[in-house]
Design an enzyme around this catalytic site. Structure first.
Site, PDB file in Angstrom:
ATOM      1  N   CYS A  99      92.397  59.904  70.765  1.00  0.00           N
ATOM      2  CA  CYS A  99      93.922  59.927  71.496  1.00  0.00           C
ATOM      3  C   CYS A  99      93.582  59.076  72.358  1.00  0.00           C
ATOM      4  O   CYS A  99      93.248  58.776  73.325  1.00  0.00           O
ATOM      5  CB  CYS A  99      93.006  62.619  71.855  1.00  0.00           C
ATOM      6  SG  CYS A  99      94.634  63.118  73.730  1.00  0.00           S
ATOM      7  N   CYS A 150      94.334  64.043  78.840  1.00  0.00           N
ATOM      8  CA  CYS A 150      93.440  64.807  78.316  1.00  0.00           C
ATOM      9  C   CYS A 150      92.666  65.322  78.478  1.00  0.00           C
ATOM     10  O   CYS A 150      91.501  64.697  79.676  1.00  0.00           O
ATOM     11  CB  CYS A 150      93.288  64.066  76.922  1.00  0.00           C
ATOM     12  SG  CYS A 150      92.424  64.758  75.822  1.00  0.00           S
ATOM     13  N   LYS A 175      51.821  56.444  54.457  1.00  0.00           N
ATOM     14  CA  LYS A 175      53.336  55.123  54.631  1.00  0.00           C
ATOM     15  C   LYS A 175      53.658  55.497  56.137  1.00  0.00           C
ATOM     16  O   LYS A 175      54.598  56.652  55.913  1.00  0.00           O
ATOM     17  CB  LYS A 175      53.572  55.342  53.794  1.00  0.00           C
ATOM     18  CG  LYS A 175      54.401  53.901  53.531  1.00  0.00           C
ATOM     19  CD  LYS A 175      55.011  53.661  51.809  1.00  0.00           C
ATOM     20  CE  LYS A 175      55.748  52.058  51.617  1.00  0.00           C
ATOM     21  NZ  LYS A 175      57.222  52.142  52.967  1.00  0.00           N
ATOM     22  N   GLU A 216      46.348  56.337  52.587  1.00  0.00           N
ATOM     23  CA  GLU A 216      46.652  56.245  53.739  1.00  0.00           C
ATOM     24  C   GLU A 216      48.153  56.810  53.540  1.00  0.00           C
ATOM     25  O   GLU A 216      48.651  56.563  52.954  1.00  0.00           O
ATOM     26  CB  GLU A 216      46.550  54.955  54.072  1.00  0.00           C
ATOM     27  CG  GLU A 216      45.026  55.015  54.608  1.00  0.00           C
ATOM     28  CD  GLU A 216      44.825  52.472  54.003  1.00  0.00           C
ATOM     29  OE1 GLU A 216      46.054  52.517  54.716  1.00  0.00           O
ATOM     30  OE2 GLU A 216      44.410  52.385  54.409  1.00  0.00           O
ATOM     31  N   ASP A 258      67.257  54.850  51.644  1.00  0.00           N
ATOM     32  CA  ASP A 258      65.883  54.705  50.979  1.00  0.00           C
ATOM     33  C   ASP A 258      66.378  54.834  49.744  1.00  0.00           C
ATOM     34  O   ASP A 258      65.988  54.476  48.844  1.00  0.00           O
ATOM     35  CB  ASP A 258      64.740  54.565  51.814  1.00  0.00           C
ATOM     36  CG  ASP A 258      64.530  53.778  53.300  1.00  0.00           C
ATOM     37  OD1 ASP A 258      65.220  53.056  53.270  1.00  0.00           O
ATOM     38  OD2 ASP A 258      63.846  54.637  53.717  1.00  0.00           O
ATOM     39  N   HIS A 259      66.326  56.037  49.324  1.00  0.00           N
ATOM     40  CA  HIS A 259      66.238  55.950  47.794  1.00  0.00           C
ATOM     41  C   HIS A 259      67.552  56.111  47.009  1.00  0.00           C
ATOM     42  O   HIS A 259      67.360  55.216  45.923  1.00  0.00           O
ATOM     43  CB  HIS A 259      66.703  58.261  47.635  1.00  0.00           C
ATOM     44  CG  HIS A 259      67.361  58.300  48.085  1.00  0.00           C
ATOM     45  ND1 HIS A 259      69.231  59.359  47.296  1.00  0.00           N
ATOM     46  CD2 HIS A 259      68.041  58.836  49.562  1.00  0.00           C
ATOM     47  CE1 HIS A 259      69.999  59.481  47.756  1.00  0.00           C
ATOM     48  NE2 HIS A 259      69.010  59.433  49.286  1.00  0.00           N
ATOM     49  N   VAL A 260      67.913  55.165  47.725  1.00  0.00           N
ATOM     50  CA  VAL A 260      69.298  55.104  47.035  1.00  0.00           C
ATOM     51  C   VAL A 260      69.222  53.275  46.711  1.00  0.00           C
ATOM     52  O   VAL A 260      69.115  52.489  45.958  1.00  0.00           O
ATOM     53  CB  VAL A 260      71.017  55.267  47.765  1.00  0.00           C
ATOM     54  CG1 VAL A 260      72.086  54.262  47.410  1.00  0.00           C
ATOM     55  CG2 VAL A 260      70.865  56.198  48.479  1.00  0.00           C
ATOM     56  N   TYR A 261      68.818  52.632  47.899  1.00  0.00           N
ATOM     57  CA  TYR A 261      68.264  50.791  48.186  1.00  0.00           C
ATOM     58  C   TYR A 261      67.257  51.206  46.429  1.00  0.00           C
ATOM     59  O   TYR A 261      67.487  50.264  45.897  1.00  0.00           O
ATOM     60  CB  TYR A 261      67.735  50.246  49.418  1.00  0.00           C
ATOM     61  CG  TYR A 261      67.243  49.515  49.203  1.00  0.00           C
ATOM     62  CD1 TYR A 261      68.063  48.089  49.402  1.00  0.00           C
ATOM     63  CD2 TYR A 261      65.874  49.072  48.984  1.00  0.00           C
ATOM     64  CE1 TYR A 261      67.860  46.744  49.272  1.00  0.00           C
ATOM     65  CE2 TYR A 261      65.521  47.554  48.224  1.00  0.00           C
ATOM     66  CZ  TYR A 261      66.239  46.448  48.760  1.00  0.00           C
ATOM     67  OH  TYR A 261      65.768  45.473  48.598  1.00  0.00           O
TER      68      TYR A 261
END
Length: 671
Positions: free
Chosen positions: A423, A428, A117, A115, A36-39
């Site tokens: 792999c 395995c 968020k 309020e 969110d902070h990048v947006y």
């Protein structure tokens, strides 16, 4: 700031394209691609440029729109009153500027209702004569999606109000931290992708076409807006109190505050408390409390002028990477995990963070001994955001991605331009262990008592090499396990035996085929009815099923073309594992034997008596030991004796073993 109009124009164009892409992923696909902070930073930069260069403003800019486009298959709903977005700020200084704008417009100081968020999905609830008429999402603010059928499964949404009023309320649909953790655990165990955060889990759960999926997801709501409240309700605070009396779930942490100093104290209080709350919050919301003043202030094209959201800064801590571990999953994907000095972050101690794949590891350039910044995506999942290069040790060297499997030592490869490292050795040990554990899991064959520790012992003692081996285990075999006594042995053998009766979609999912989750397995089984037809289905036939795409279809066809897979299925069938679809409620799909009482007699050439019995039972037949008037069918092999004679005397339908096998394979609907 850009140095010229031309530079600004180019940056605005790039920002709008990037933000549109991110918003589409967030609002329409419930799959965010950035934090969110990048947006928010990019969005703020676009606002800054549009303010500095008014000629660059555009009606189709994301700064002038609400939410995302409505492109799902859910019915569309036009909102009588638009569902607007909300402006946001990221500092107390910006909050003070908002307060000054409000005071300037009103002419005097105002009280605010403050309020929490909630990080969820906006929801509208419309009532007619006190009964829930319609529920809808925000969508693009003008048109949303009808989610009424799904909302009926949200326990805290009243279906009927104590008063026969016609009204609309709005709020937030969210998923608690506990419900989110449970859902992601179930999805991970089922081989399905996990949600990035509770907000997207809530959105994805609410917007389901199948309400039964929503019902399982444990969604909740907080209601905070009353559209056109009854006369006598004059404030936001009063409206919330009255909505609570009507049975709506409202948040108890809202407060009416007289000045900005008290608002700052509220922010500080819940910055400290946010980690201890049972739901995720990403800020606080400030609303002018007086409803008449709200009306006077009005709205812009996108946001109300009387409210603002203060967004918490992302909580980050620094720690040191000590090791990078590589683990092998059941499909062979090898995943790197950073092992770090323990650090307290967002309410819990964190010492590990997934690096997901070699590409991300290279992009971040994480090295042993590096100091890194750590945050929690959606306040839940630890992630490394960046390396603190100023603290990198002088003798640091780039981390070398392994070329050999950490479990079996075979070469690791990239398949078809995948970012994942794999792999591809089917033997395995790590893959075998993960695969058998998955097969036995609750979401697959549900073999009670067969957890990872027991599976590890079975492999270590060379008792099992694949899932089919489970059905050939004996009491003597299990007696070799540590702390395994008679009761545990019997319980596990019974659980393994019971799993033979499972419907084929559980077997299909249990095989752990790459990209084939529980839901896909069910859809495929419902279409083709048995494993034989599933195994021979073409990519075109598979993709004709709604929601089954090329990735799943190609994974499935590639798996069934392997000789090892063919041998495994043959051994499972020889062990009496049901390979047919038993219907939605665990009942056998229509077939010749469904609902019939069947008797077996004579020497059977193709299956043992027990194996044949299990096959018939899986198809819904009742197998008994003696012939009577209630017998519907007799299946006989060589040297059949008195039972065949009695069936002939009673004129009971009779089938040779070969004829019965043909009926089983045909799955016809003859009665």
């Amino acid at each position: 700031m850009a140095e010229s109009l031309e530079e600004a124009k180019q940056e605005v164009r790039q920002l709008r394209a990037q933000l549109d892409q991110w918003a589409k992923a967030y609002y329409e696909q419930d799959a965010p691609v950035v934090e969110d902070h990048v947006y928010d930073e990019k969005y703020a930069r676009l606002l800054e440029l549009e303010a500095a260069y008014p000629e660059l403003k555009s009606a189709d800019s994301i700064t002038q729109r609400v939410g995302g486009e409505v492109n799902s298959d859910l019915p569309k709903v036009e909102h009588p009153v638009p569902m607007l977005s909300m402006g946001d700020v990221f500092s107390k200084e910006e909050l003070a500027e908002f307060d000054q704008r409000v005071q300037k417009a009103i002419g005097h100081p105002v009280a605010y209702n403050v309020e929490l968020k909630i990080d969820g999905l906006s929801l509208s609830l419309e009532y007619e004569e006190g009964c829930l008429k319609r529920a809808s999402t925000r969508g693009n603010g003008q048109v949303g999606e009808d989610v009424t059928k799904n909302v009926k499964y949200i326990k805290d949404v009243p279906q009927k109000l104590p008063k026969a009023i016609t009204t609309e309320v709005r709020g937030e649909c969210y998923m608690s931290k506990e419900a989110f953790a449970k859902l992601n655990q179930e999805r991970d165990e089922a081989g399905e992708s996990i949600f990035a955060n509770p907000r997207n889990a809530a959105a994805g759960s609410l917007r389901q076409l199948d309400p039964k999926v929503t019902k399982k997801r444990q969604l909740s709501t907080f209601i905070y807006t009353w559209i056109n409240p009854p006369a006598g309700i004059d404030s936001q605070h009063q409206a919330i109190c009255e909505m609570a009396k009507l049975g709506f779930h409202t948040n108890e942490n809202g407060r009416r505050l007289e000045n900005l100093a008290d608002v700052y104290d509220y922010i500080d209080e819940f910055t400290k408390k946010r980690d201890s709350l049972p739901y995720v919050i990403d800020g606080i919301v400030l609303k002018v409390d007086d409803l008449a003043l709200q009306a006077d202030l009005g709205n812009t094209v996108k946001v109300p002028r009387w409210e603002i959201a203060y967004k918490f800064p992302p909580e980050e801590e620094e720690t040191v990477v000590r090791e990078i571990e590589w683990t092998v999953g059941r499909t062979g994907v090898v995943t790197p995990t950073a092992v770090m000095d323990p650090v307290r972050l967002a309410g819990s101690t964190v010492a590990r963070a997934s690096l997901h794949n070699p590409d991300l590891l290279a992009k971040l350039d994480v090295r042993l001994g590096d100091t890194v910044k750590l945050h929690k995506a959606g306040d839940i999942i630890p992630e490394i955001s960046e390396v603190v290069l100023s603290k990198r040790p002088e003798d640091s060297v780039p981390y070398e991605v392994p070329t050999k499997c950490p479990s079996c030592g075979e070469d690791l490869v990239h398949l078809d331009e995948e970012v994942a490292l794999r792999c591809i050795n089917p033997s395995c040990p790590a893959q075998v262990e993960e695969g058998i554990t998955h097969f036995a899991s609750r979401q697959a064959m549900n073999i009670a008592g067969l957890g990872p520790k027991i599976v590890k012992q079975l492999i270590a003692k060379d008792l099992v090499h694949n899932v089919a081996d489970l059905y050939y285990l004996t009491a003597d075999d299990l007696s070799q396990l540590d702390h395994f006594k008679e009761k545990s042995i019997n319980n596990l053998l019974v659980a393994i035996d019971q799993s033979r009766k499972n419907s084929v979609e559980l077997v299909l999912f249990g095989l752990g085929i790459d990209n084939v989750g529980g839901k896909a397995a069910q859809l495929i089984a419902r279409k083709f009815k048995n494993m034989s037809k599933i195994a021979s289905a073409s990519v075109q036939e598979l993709t004709a099923i709604d929601t089954i795409g090329m990735t799943i279809a190609e994974s499935l066809t590639a798996y069934f073309q392997q000789e090892e897979a063919k041998k495994l299925l043959a051994r499972l069938e020889e062990a009496g594992v049901n390979m047919d679809y038993l219907g939605e409620d665990g009942e056998a799909a229509d077939n010749f034997f469904k609902g019939k009482t069947v008797v077996l007699t004579g020497k059977l050439a193709h299956y043992s008596r027990a194996e044949f019995t299990k096959k018939l039972q899986a198809l819904g037949a009742k197998v008994t030991g003696s012939v009577s008037k209630k017998t519907n069918c007799l299946v006989y092999g060589e040297d059949a004796g008195s039972k065949l004679a009695k069936a002939e005397a009673l004129d009971i339908p009779r089938l040779t073993e070969a004829e019965a096998i043909s009926k089983i394979e045909e799955k016809d609907t003859e009665k």
